[in-house]
Structure formats: structure tokens, C-alpha cells
Design a protein around this motif. Structure first.
Motif, PDB file in Angstrom:
ATOM      1  N   GLY A 120     -19.981  -7.009  39.206  1.00  0.00           N
ATOM      2  CA  GLY A 120     -19.738  -6.378  40.104  1.00  0.00           C
ATOM      3  C   GLY A 120     -19.278  -6.743  41.344  1.00  0.00           C
ATOM      4  N   VAL A 121     -18.242  -7.869  41.378  1.00  0.00           N
ATOM      5  CA  VAL A 121     -17.823  -8.420  42.438  1.00  0.00           C
ATOM      6  C   VAL A 121     -16.190  -8.441  42.617  1.00  0.00           C
ATOM      7  CG1 VAL A 121     -19.730  -9.976  42.618  1.00  0.00           C
ATOM      8  CG2 VAL A 121     -17.713 -10.768  41.389  1.00  0.00           C
ATOM      9  N   VAL A 122     -15.389  -8.790  43.722  1.00  0.00           N
ATOM     10  CA  VAL A 122     -14.135  -9.089  43.608  1.00  0.00           C
ATOM     11  C   VAL A 122     -13.879 -10.488  43.737  1.00  0.00           C
ATOM     12  CG1 VAL A 122     -11.962  -8.752  44.984  1.00  0.00           C
ATOM     13  CG2 VAL A 122     -13.637  -6.789  44.696  1.00  0.00           C
ATOM     14  N   GLU A 123     -13.490 -11.162  42.594  1.00  0.00           N
ATOM     15  CA  GLU A 123     -13.126 -12.599  42.489  1.00  0.00           C
ATOM     16  C   GLU A 123     -12.260 -13.041  43.538  1.00  0.00           C
ATOM     17  OE1 GLU A 123     -15.120 -14.801  40.843  1.00  0.00           O
ATOM     18  OE2 GLU A 123     -16.151 -13.418  39.394  1.00  0.00           O
ATOM     19  N   GLY A 124     -12.629 -14.354  44.262  1.00  0.00           N
ATOM     20  CA  GLY A 124     -11.323 -14.771  45.136  1.00  0.00           C
ATOM     21  C   GLY A 124     -10.162 -15.218  44.480  1.00  0.00           C
ATOM     22  N   GLU A 125     -10.521 -15.436  43.179  1.00  0.00           N
ATOM     23  CA  GLU A 125      -9.012 -15.791  42.365  1.00  0.00           C
ATOM     24  C   GLU A 125      -8.410 -14.723  42.015  1.00  0.00           C
ATOM     25  OE1 GLU A 125     -12.476 -16.272  39.474  1.00  0.00           O
ATOM     26  OE2 GLU A 125     -12.199 -16.757  41.547  1.00  0.00           O
ATOM     27  N   SER A 126      -8.922 -13.364  42.290  1.00  0.00           N
ATOM     28  CA  SER A 126      -8.094 -12.255  41.744  1.00  0.00           C
ATOM     29  C   SER A 126      -7.559 -11.493  43.091  1.00  0.00           C
ATOM     30  CB  SER A 126      -9.078 -11.189  41.138  1.00  0.00           C
ATOM     31  OG  SER A 126      -9.882 -10.649  42.245  1.00  0.00           O
ATOM     32  N   LEU A 127      -7.760 -12.134  44.248  1.00  0.00           N
ATOM     33  CA  LEU A 127      -7.111 -11.436  45.531  1.00  0.00           C
ATOM     34  C   LEU A 127      -5.573 -11.891  45.483  1.00  0.00           C
ATOM     35  CD1 LEU A 127      -9.894 -12.529  48.021  1.00  0.00           C
ATOM     36  CD2 LEU A 127      -9.455 -10.257  47.322  1.00  0.00           C
ATOM     37  N   ASN A 134     -19.747 -14.788  48.750  1.00  0.00           N
ATOM     38  CA  ASN A 134     -20.345 -16.125  48.510  1.00  0.00           C
ATOM     39  C   ASN A 134     -19.166 -17.175  48.893  1.00  0.00           C
ATOM     40  OD1 ASN A 134     -22.075 -17.889  47.094  1.00  0.00           O
ATOM     41  ND2 ASN A 134     -21.008 -17.980  45.215  1.00  0.00           N
ATOM     42  N   LYS A 135     -19.607 -18.074  49.745  1.00  0.00           N
ATOM     43  CA  LYS A 135     -18.480 -19.257  50.099  1.00  0.00           C
ATOM     44  C   LYS A 135     -18.950 -20.420  49.506  1.00  0.00           C
ATOM     45  CE  LYS A 135     -20.694 -18.664  54.094  1.00  0.00           C
ATOM     46  NZ  LYS A 135     -20.981 -18.928  55.619  1.00  0.00           N
ATOM     47  N   VAL A 136     -17.905 -21.254  49.470  1.00  0.00           N
ATOM     48  CA  VAL A 136     -18.050 -22.696  49.001  1.00  0.00           C
ATOM     49  C   VAL A 136     -17.846 -23.575  50.223  1.00  0.00           C
ATOM     50  CG1 VAL A 136     -17.094 -24.570  47.551  1.00  0.00           C
ATOM     51  CG2 VAL A 136     -17.243 -22.350  46.631  1.00  0.00           C
ATOM     52  N   LEU A 137     -19.104 -24.315  50.785  1.00  0.00           N
ATOM     53  CA  LEU A 137     -19.201 -24.996  51.845  1.00  0.00           C
ATOM     54  C   LEU A 137     -18.525 -26.466  51.485  1.00  0.00           C
ATOM     55  CD1 LEU A 137     -22.666 -23.884  53.198  1.00  0.00           C
ATOM     56  CD2 LEU A 137     -20.422 -22.809  53.410  1.00  0.00           C
ATOM     57  N   THR A 138     -17.727 -27.154  52.562  1.00  0.00           N
ATOM     58  CA  THR A 138     -17.267 -28.192  52.102  1.00  0.00           C
ATOM     59  C   THR A 138     -17.328 -29.235  53.736  1.00  0.00           C
ATOM     60  OG1 THR A 138     -14.877 -28.023  52.719  1.00  0.00           O
ATOM     61  CG2 THR A 138     -15.731 -27.697  50.527  1.00  0.00           C
ATOM     62  N   TYR A 168     -16.385 -14.911  46.030  1.00  0.00           N
ATOM     63  CA  TYR A 168     -16.315 -13.617  45.759  1.00  0.00           C
ATOM     64  C   TYR A 168     -16.904 -12.805  46.935  1.00  0.00           C
ATOM     65  CZ  TYR A 168     -21.423 -14.020  44.275  1.00  0.00           C
ATOM     66  OH  TYR A 168     -22.673 -14.372  44.294  1.00  0.00           O
ATOM     67  N   LEU A 169     -16.534 -11.438  46.897  1.00  0.00           N
ATOM     68  CA  LEU A 169     -17.237 -10.368  47.884  1.00  0.00           C
ATOM     69  C   LEU A 169     -17.901  -9.541  46.730  1.00  0.00           C
ATOM     70  CD1 LEU A 169     -14.037  -9.602  49.744  1.00  0.00           C
ATOM     71  CD2 LEU A 169     -16.203 -10.832  50.718  1.00  0.00           C
ATOM     72  N   LYS A 170     -19.236  -9.076  47.358  1.00  0.00           N
ATOM     73  CA  LYS A 170     -20.120  -8.398  46.428  1.00  0.00           C
ATOM     74  C   LYS A 170     -20.165  -7.264  47.049  1.00  0.00           C
ATOM     75  CE  LYS A 170     -23.855  -8.135  43.520  1.00  0.00           C
ATOM     76  NZ  LYS A 170     -24.419  -9.022  42.531  1.00  0.00           N
ATOM     77  N   PHE A 171     -19.851  -6.132  46.724  1.00  0.00           N
ATOM     78  CA  PHE A 171     -20.118  -4.737  47.184  1.00  0.00           C
ATOM     79  C   PHE A 171     -21.029  -3.897  46.449  1.00  0.00           C
ATOM     80  CE2 PHE A 171     -15.762  -6.032  47.577  1.00  0.00           C
ATOM     81  CZ  PHE A 171     -15.433  -5.605  49.001  1.00  0.00           C
ATOM     82  N   ALA A 172     -22.109  -3.495  47.428  1.00  0.00           N
ATOM     83  CA  ALA A 172     -23.405  -2.603  46.868  1.00  0.00           C
ATOM     84  C   ALA A 172     -23.277  -1.268  47.518  1.00  0.00           C
ATOM     85  CB  ALA A 172     -25.024  -3.266  47.386  1.00  0.00           C
ATOM     86  N   LYS A 173     -23.126  -0.129  46.588  1.00  0.00           N
ATOM     87  CA  LYS A 173     -22.835   1.190  47.239  1.00  0.00           C
ATOM     88  C   LYS A 173     -24.170   1.722  47.653  1.00  0.00           C
ATOM     89  CE  LYS A 173     -20.619   5.478  46.121  1.00  0.00           C
ATOM     90  NZ  LYS A 173     -19.773   6.491  45.352  1.00  0.00           N
TER      91      LYS A 173
END
Length: 147
Positions: A6-13, A72-76, A140-145
Motif C-alpha cells: 500500500g505504498v508509492v515506491e520511490g523508484e516508481s516516481l 520511509n527515509k534512508v539516512l546517510t 516510499y510514501l505510505k498513505f492511510a485513508k
């Protein structure tokens, strides 16, 4: 392979515009993060680190409603600070810096947005100070209705 539902994947943007730097939706996460990074890939942007540098991304959303949004972020160590806007709403500050840790993930609440079906615009604007990091890795971005 770990895959968050149920997310929009970063790689799909879809990349619509970049004010500069280097951007790619096809970057593998560090293998130590495979249990935390959905699909094992991320959207990455190395911003030029100038005021008002921005990245515009698009995705298509299927259903109208009011949604709570999380990222969800990846930190570096090279991670920077970015302002995030979804259809010109939200305006939350994101910090992608991990401090002394090499790689980590972090979920962050972004707030609530109203979405209509169809194209959506995600805009990230570098918000750091001179000499600070300029890297952004979005899993990713997660959306909860909620209505």
C-alpha cells in the motif's frame, strides 16, 4: 524480498524537473538495509546545495479521500535537509542525515492531505545551510485513508 504494501515506491516516481545535481529512481539500497527498504531500491537526489534547489516528482493516485502520509527515509552521512510538498500541501522538514551511522532508515509522519484521483506532484526543496549535506534517499510514501 521485503515489499511494504500500500505504498508509492520511490523508484516508481516520475522525475518531472530537477534544478540540478544528480537524480535517479534506480539506486539499490545498501544490503544491510534490505529488511527495511521496500523493493531494495530508492529514489536518490544529490542536490547542488544552493538556495531553492528543487526536485519535482509525479505519481498517479487511484482514489479520492483524506489521507495520513508517512515517508520511509534512508539516512546517510551525506544526507541533507529538505522541505517536502505534496500538491503544495504539507511543507514538512525532512532530515536525511544519519550523523555518525553509515546507513539507517527512519519513518516520519508528514501530516494529512486531500487527494483526488489522477496525477499528484511531490516537490522536494533543499533547505540546508552552506556546507551541510545535500543527499536525499526516499524509499516510499505510505498513505492511510481516514475518510
Amino acid at each position: 524480498m521485503f515489499r511494504e504494501k500500500g505504498v508509492v515506491e520511490g523508484e516508481s516516481l516520475e522525475i518531472k524537473h530537477s534544478s540540478g545535481g544528480w537524480v535517479s529512481p534506480d539506486v539499490w539500497a545498501h544490503e544491510s538495509l534490505y529488511e527495511e527498504v521496500s523493493g531494495h531500491k530508492v529514489m536518490i537526489w544529490h542536490a547542488p546545495r544552493e538556495p531553492n534547489d528543487e526536485l519535482q516528482l509525479n505519481f498517479v493516485w487511484p482514489e479520492a479521500g483524506t489521507y495520513k502520509v508517512k515517508i520511509n527515509k534512508v539516512l546517510t552521512k551525506e544526507g541533507g535537509k529538505f522541505q517536502i510538498y505534496l500538491n503544495e500541501e504539507l511543507g514538512e522538514m525532512l532530515d536525511f542525515s544519519s550523523g555518525e551511522v553509515e546507513n539507517a532508515t527512519e519513518k516520519q509522519k508528514l501530516g494529512t492531505v486531500q487527494l483526488k484521483p489522477g496525477p499528484q506532484q511531490l516537490r522536494l526543496q533543499w533547505a540546508g545551510e552552506k556546507g551541510e549535506g545535500g543527499e536525499m534517499r526516499l524509499d516510499y510514501l505510505k498513505f492511510a485513508k481516514i475518510d
